[in-house]
Design a protein around this motif. Structure first.
Motif: not given
Ligand code: HEM
Length: 110
Positions: A18, A21-22, A32, A44-45, A52-53, A66, A71, A75, A85-88
């Protein structure tokens, strides 16, 4: 839930997936992805200053929290759980990894 040190240690290793990005822990900044302090049982968010997206913003407005369960589902399959979601990230396939990373995230403050 009581913190199991071995599980937390395992989770710290899983979190390497992770970390590109985190960030998490004292002084963690958004990258990211948003900083993840207080994310377990957190809204969330809602990390200040992160863009956020649209679907994550909608989830936040809808009151998504979450929880451990939410979560774990996110995940396992981020884009399946939240279309757009923009979490790629493909997701964590092993339930043990998911449990460990959640324990880790619950253990770090900042
Ligand atoms: C969002 C966890 C891997 C990029 C999130 C959120 C969580 C999370 C809990 C929601 C945050 C919130 O509501 O404030 C994780 C964990 C990972 C992981 C535990 C590893 C197992 C990644 C990777 C990337 C990434 C590898 C980049 C390639 C993002 C982005 C968001 C996000 C951009 C915002 C999503 C949106 O606005 O739709 N992540 N993440 N994450 N993550 Fe991750």
């Amino acid at each position: 839930a009581a913190a199991d040190p071995a599980l937390i240690e395992e989770g710290a290793k899983v979190f390497k997936k992770c970390q590109a990005c985190h960030k998490v822990g004292e002084g963690a900044k958004n990258a990211t992805g948003p900083a993840l302090n207080g994310i377990v049982d957190g809204a969330a968010g809602s990390v200040e200053g992160f863009r956020y997206s649209k679907p994550m913003q909608a989830a936040a407005e809808g009151g998504l929290v979450w929880s451990h369960e939410a979560l774990a589902e996110f995940l396992a399959d981020p884009k399946g759980y939240m279309k757009g979601t923009k979490m790629s990230f493909a997701g964590l396939k092993k339930p043990e990894e998911i449990e460990a990373v959640i324990a880790y995230l619950a253990s770090v403050g900042g």
